[in-house]
Design a protein around this motif. Structure first.
Motif, PDB file in Angstrom:
ATOM      1  N   SER A 148     -35.946 -43.479  57.602  1.00  0.00           N
ATOM      2  CA  SER A 148     -35.425 -43.374  56.232  1.00  0.00           C
ATOM      3  C   SER A 148     -36.237 -42.374  55.408  1.00  0.00           C
ATOM      4  CB  SER A 148     -35.449 -44.742  55.553  1.00  0.00           C
ATOM      5  OG  SER A 148     -34.584 -45.643  56.190  1.00  0.00           O
ATOM      6  N   LEU A 149     -37.561 -42.397  55.557  1.00  0.00           N
ATOM      7  CA  LEU A 149     -38.406 -41.438  54.845  1.00  0.00           C
ATOM      8  C   LEU A 149     -38.014 -40.006  55.197  1.00  0.00           C
ATOM      9  CD1 LEU A 149     -41.884 -43.170  55.290  1.00  0.00           C
ATOM     10  CD2 LEU A 149     -40.821 -42.672  53.089  1.00  0.00           C
ATOM     11  N   ALA A 150     -37.808 -39.772  56.486  1.00  0.00           N
ATOM     12  CA  ALA A 150     -37.442 -38.434  56.942  1.00  0.00           C
ATOM     13  C   ALA A 150     -36.087 -38.011  56.389  1.00  0.00           C
ATOM     14  CB  ALA A 150     -37.432 -38.396  58.466  1.00  0.00           C
ATOM     15  N   GLU A 151     -35.127 -38.925  56.423  1.00  0.00           N
ATOM     16  CA  GLU A 151     -33.784 -38.602  55.934  1.00  0.00           C
ATOM     17  C   GLU A 151     -33.800 -38.274  54.446  1.00  0.00           C
ATOM     18  OE1 GLU A 151     -31.547 -42.038  56.987  1.00  0.00           O
ATOM     19  OE2 GLU A 151     -31.232 -41.407  59.082  1.00  0.00           O
ATOM     20  N   VAL A 152     -34.546 -39.053  53.674  1.00  0.00           N
ATOM     21  CA  VAL A 152     -34.604 -38.803  52.227  1.00  0.00           C
ATOM     22  C   VAL A 152     -35.324 -37.488  51.941  1.00  0.00           C
ATOM     23  CG1 VAL A 152     -35.511 -39.652  50.029  1.00  0.00           C
ATOM     24  CG2 VAL A 152     -34.452 -41.246  51.631  1.00  0.00           C
ATOM     25  N   ALA A 153     -36.406 -37.218  52.659  1.00  0.00           N
ATOM     26  CA  ALA A 153     -37.154 -35.974  52.444  1.00  0.00           C
ATOM     27  C   ALA A 153     -36.293 -34.748  52.716  1.00  0.00           C
ATOM     28  CB  ALA A 153     -38.393 -35.954  53.335  1.00  0.00           C
TER      29      ALA A 153
ATOM     30  N   SER B   2     -34.139 -36.318  40.595  1.00  0.00           N
ATOM     31  CA  SER B   2     -35.134 -37.377  40.449  1.00  0.00           C
ATOM     32  C   SER B   2     -34.620 -38.725  40.942  1.00  0.00           C
ATOM     33  CB  SER B   2     -35.586 -37.494  38.992  1.00  0.00           C
ATOM     34  OG  SER B   2     -34.482 -37.785  38.151  1.00  0.00           O
ATOM     35  N   LEU B   3     -33.293 -38.903  40.982  1.00  0.00           N
ATOM     36  CA  LEU B   3     -32.727 -40.150  41.500  1.00  0.00           C
ATOM     37  C   LEU B   3     -33.031 -40.295  42.991  1.00  0.00           C
ATOM     38  CD1 LEU B   3     -29.248 -40.118  39.708  1.00  0.00           C
ATOM     39  CD2 LEU B   3     -31.307 -41.391  39.052  1.00  0.00           C
ATOM     40  N   ASP B   4     -32.952 -39.187  43.718  1.00  0.00           N
ATOM     41  CA  ASP B   4     -33.323 -39.212  45.135  1.00  0.00           C
ATOM     42  C   ASP B   4     -34.818 -39.481  45.287  1.00  0.00           C
ATOM     43  OD1 ASP B   4     -30.835 -38.113  46.811  1.00  0.00           O
ATOM     44  OD2 ASP B   4     -30.927 -37.022  44.927  1.00  0.00           O
ATOM     45  N   ASP B   5     -35.602 -38.923  44.372  1.00  0.00           N
ATOM     46  CA  ASP B   5     -37.040 -39.148  44.429  1.00  0.00           C
ATOM     47  C   ASP B   5     -37.373 -40.615  44.179  1.00  0.00           C
ATOM     48  OD1 ASP B   5     -39.690 -38.132  44.755  1.00  0.00           O
ATOM     49  OD2 ASP B   5     -39.973 -38.324  42.591  1.00  0.00           O
ATOM     50  N   ASP B   6     -36.581 -41.282  43.357  1.00  0.00           N
ATOM     51  CA  ASP B   6     -36.782 -42.721  43.143  1.00  0.00           C
ATOM     52  C   ASP B   6     -36.620 -43.487  44.457  1.00  0.00           C
ATOM     53  OD1 ASP B   6     -37.208 -42.315  40.460  1.00  0.00           O
ATOM     54  OD2 ASP B   6     -35.168 -42.851  39.851  1.00  0.00           O
ATOM     55  N   GLU B   7     -35.682 -43.037  45.286  1.00  0.00           N
ATOM     56  CA  GLU B   7     -35.481 -43.671  46.588  1.00  0.00           C
ATOM     57  C   GLU B   7     -36.707 -43.472  47.471  1.00  0.00           C
ATOM     58  OE1 GLU B   7     -32.257 -43.669  50.293  1.00  0.00           O
ATOM     59  OE2 GLU B   7     -31.880 -42.466  48.490  1.00  0.00           O
ATOM     60  N   MET B   8     -37.285 -42.281  47.425  1.00  0.00           N
ATOM     61  CA  MET B   8     -38.506 -42.019  48.185  1.00  0.00           C
ATOM     62  C   MET B   8     -39.644 -42.909  47.692  1.00  0.00           C
ATOM     63  SD  MET B   8     -40.139 -40.403  50.549  1.00  0.00           S
ATOM     64  CE  MET B   8     -39.271 -38.911  51.039  1.00  0.00           C
ATOM     65  N   ASP B   9     -39.770 -43.052  46.388  1.00  0.00           N
ATOM     66  CA  ASP B   9     -40.829 -43.895  45.831  1.00  0.00           C
ATOM     67  C   ASP B   9     -40.653 -45.352  46.268  1.00  0.00           C
ATOM     68  OD1 ASP B   9     -41.950 -41.717  44.558  1.00  0.00           O
ATOM     69  OD2 ASP B   9     -40.982 -42.114  42.641  1.00  0.00           O
ATOM     70  N   ALA B  10     -39.408 -45.817  46.326  1.00  0.00           N
ATOM     71  CA  ALA B  10     -39.153 -47.190  46.760  1.00  0.00           C
ATOM     72  C   ALA B  10     -39.542 -47.382  48.230  1.00  0.00           C
ATOM     73  CB  ALA B  10     -37.677 -47.534  46.553  1.00  0.00           C
TER      74      ALA B  10
ATOM     75  N   ARG C  76     -48.031 -40.693  52.359  1.00  0.00           N
ATOM     76  CA  ARG C  76     -48.406 -39.793  51.274  1.00  0.00           C
ATOM     77  C   ARG C  76     -47.798 -38.409  51.468  1.00  0.00           C
ATOM     78  NH1 ARG C  76     -49.220 -39.300  46.064  1.00  0.00           N
ATOM     79  NH2 ARG C  76     -50.905 -37.875  45.484  1.00  0.00           N
ATOM     80  N   PHE C  77     -47.782 -37.933  52.706  1.00  0.00           N
ATOM     81  CA  PHE C  77     -47.210 -36.615  52.974  1.00  0.00           C
ATOM     82  C   PHE C  77     -45.728 -36.571  52.607  1.00  0.00           C
ATOM     83  CE2 PHE C  77     -50.480 -36.088  56.620  1.00  0.00           C
ATOM     84  CZ  PHE C  77     -51.467 -35.776  55.697  1.00  0.00           C
ATOM     85  N   TYR C  78     -44.986 -37.597  52.988  1.00  0.00           N
ATOM     86  CA  TYR C  78     -43.552 -37.635  52.655  1.00  0.00           C
ATOM     87  C   TYR C  78     -43.342 -37.726  51.145  1.00  0.00           C
ATOM     88  CZ  TYR C  78     -41.859 -38.034  57.462  1.00  0.00           C
ATOM     89  OH  TYR C  78     -41.542 -37.776  58.768  1.00  0.00           O
ATOM     90  N   GLU C  79     -44.138 -38.553  50.494  1.00  0.00           N
ATOM     91  CA  GLU C  79     -43.979 -38.714  49.045  1.00  0.00           C
ATOM     92  C   GLU C  79     -44.266 -37.400  48.320  1.00  0.00           C
ATOM     93  OE1 GLU C  79     -45.688 -41.612  45.512  1.00  0.00           O
ATOM     94  OE2 GLU C  79     -47.071 -40.735  46.966  1.00  0.00           O
ATOM     95  N   ARG C  80     -45.349 -36.728  48.703  1.00  0.00           N
ATOM     96  CA  ARG C  80     -45.706 -35.480  48.028  1.00  0.00           C
ATOM     97  C   ARG C  80     -44.689 -34.377  48.320  1.00  0.00           C
ATOM     98  NH1 ARG C  80     -47.137 -34.970  43.973  1.00  0.00           N
ATOM     99  NH2 ARG C  80     -48.132 -32.933  44.241  1.00  0.00           N
TER     100      ARG C  80
END
Length: 216
Positions: A124-129, A152-160, A188-192
């Protein structure tokens, strides 16, 4: 004639940004596949691609310098050139983060750096990134302000997803300290990576509106 040449160079600069964005999006997709499948050959290719991203940034810097010496730019053109420099900084960092993910895959091979239990989460992290980076690339091409503000809505998904990672890490982690360090770094790498893509969208809003509050 000077005006035509100037705007052709601006178009070339625009194309350089889009091409660089496409490359770092591809890098993230490859790095994530390498991580999830322990494919060291693919991971090595991602590491090699980072040099081309750095070269792309240098070319953009050269293009901006040439444009600024061609003639005094209008306000909108100057804003674009300044934004281009900031955008390439974010794109270069996205390439670095993809490379870091690939290096962890190489370092832990032939074992997987991702525990089996965490595979769905990292998928999921990879797909969102990749989705966020793809949208950022499209926004660079279209300069659509609405799409940019909604990223930023997609970024909210990454943060979750990132929060879910820490919940998993703190619940009952049976894989040892080394795996926990990898797990934390990868998250951290995916989030950044996603954060830098959102920064690019903010730069596009700044480019279109001139609102300096939205640059970072």
């Amino acid at each position: 004639m000077v005006r035509d040449d100037f705007h052709e160079r601006l178009a070339a600069l625009d194309a350089s940004l889009v091409g660089m964005a496409q490359t770092v999006t591809d890098m993230m997709g490859r790095a994530s596949r390498a991580l999830l499948t322990s494919d060291t050959d693919l991971a090595e290719r991602v590491v090699e691609m980072d040099a081309s991203v750095n070269a792309m940034r240098n070319r953009v810097d050269d293009q901006v310098a040439e444009l600024m010496t061609t003639r005094p730019p209008m306000a909108g053109d100057l804003r674009f050139m300044l934004s281009a420099i900031r955008i390439t900084g974010d794109l270069e960092r996205m390439g670095d983060l993809s490379k870091h993910i690939a290096k962890i895959a190489i370092m832990r091979a032939p074992a997987s750096a991702v525990p089996t239990e965490a595979m769905p989460l990292f998928t999921s992290l990879a797909e969102v990134a990749v989705r966020i980076a793809t949208k950022a690339t499209q926004i660079l091409g279209t300069r659509d302000q609405l799409d940019a503000t909604q990223l930023s809505l997609d970024d909210d998904e990454m943060d979750a997803l990132h929060k879910r990672m820490f919940a998993q890490l703190l619940s009952d982690w049976p894989y040892g300290v080394e795996a926990a360090v990898d797990f934390t770094l990868l998250g951290r790498f995916y989030e950044r990576y996603a954060d830098h893509a959102v920064n690019i969208a903010h730069q596009v809003v700044y480019l279109v509106t001139g609102d300096v509050r939205l640059r970072d």
